[in-house]
Design a protein around this motif. Sequence first.
Motif, short mmCIF file in Angstrom:
data_model
loop_
_atom_site.label_atom_id
_atom_site.label_comp_id
_atom_site.label_asym_id
_atom_site.label_seq_id
_atom_site.Cartn_x
_atom_site.Cartn_y
_atom_site.Cartn_z
N GLU A 93 52.08 42.47 57.26
CA GLU A 93 51.83 41.07 57.06
C GLU A 93 51.13 40.40 58.37
OE1 GLU A 93 54.54 39.40 53.24
OE2 GLU A 93 55.23 38.93 55.40
N LYS A 138 44.44 34.17 53.46
CA LYS A 138 45.58 34.72 52.82
C LYS A 138 45.72 34.28 51.18
CE LYS A 138 48.15 30.22 53.20
NZ LYS A 138 48.04 29.84 51.79
N LYS A 196 50.85 32.66 49.13
CA LYS A 196 51.38 33.28 50.52
C LYS A 196 51.15 32.23 51.80
CE LYS A 196 52.23 37.18 48.31
NZ LYS A 196 53.81 37.42 47.93
N CYS A 222 55.83 46.91 53.78
CA CYS A 222 55.14 45.70 53.71
C CYS A 222 54.74 45.49 55.08
CB CYS A 222 55.81 44.67 53.24
SG CYS A 222 56.32 44.77 51.67
N TRP A 235 52.09 34.17 55.02
CA TRP A 235 51.57 34.95 55.75
C TRP A 235 50.54 35.98 55.03
CZ3 TRP A 235 53.65 37.78 60.27
CH2 TRP A 235 54.92 37.19 60.90
N SER A 236 49.56 36.50 55.66
CA SER A 236 48.50 37.25 55.01
C SER A 236 48.99 38.85 54.94
CB SER A 236 47.26 37.44 55.83
OG SER A 236 46.68 36.14 55.83
N VAL A 237 48.99 39.38 53.56
CA VAL A 237 49.64 40.55 53.20
C VAL A 237 48.45 41.48 53.49
CG1 VAL A 237 50.03 42.02 51.09
CG2 VAL A 237 51.02 39.40 51.20
#
Length: 107
Positions: free
Chosen positions: A6, A91, A95, A4, A97-99
């Motif tokens: 972010e 985002k 969420k 992952c 944080w932005s994935v």
Amino acid sequence: MKRCGEMIRIKPEGLEKYKEYHANPLPGVNEMIKECNIQNYSIYQRGDFMFSYYEYIGENYKEDMAKMASDPATQKWWDLVKPLMQPLEDKEKDKFWSVMQEIYHLD
């Protein structure tokens, strides 16, 4: 394993405090991260942007993230660090944080 990445922006006036908090996390925060099947967790800085990378090794990501969100130590931690951050405009709705999308990986 799920990798992952972010991103988030740090408010300019919050950068030093953010670094200070992460140099000395509250008791229980790191333990909960590990208990929720996250390993190899890193946060990188470039200007006012933060990039996080971690590997999820569990079987139910949504359930593990809910467990982390309900943890009192994690909630206290978020109360400290979230005011220092400014989520990116693109985002996902649920969420903070932005994935990021992984487009290349080499073992």
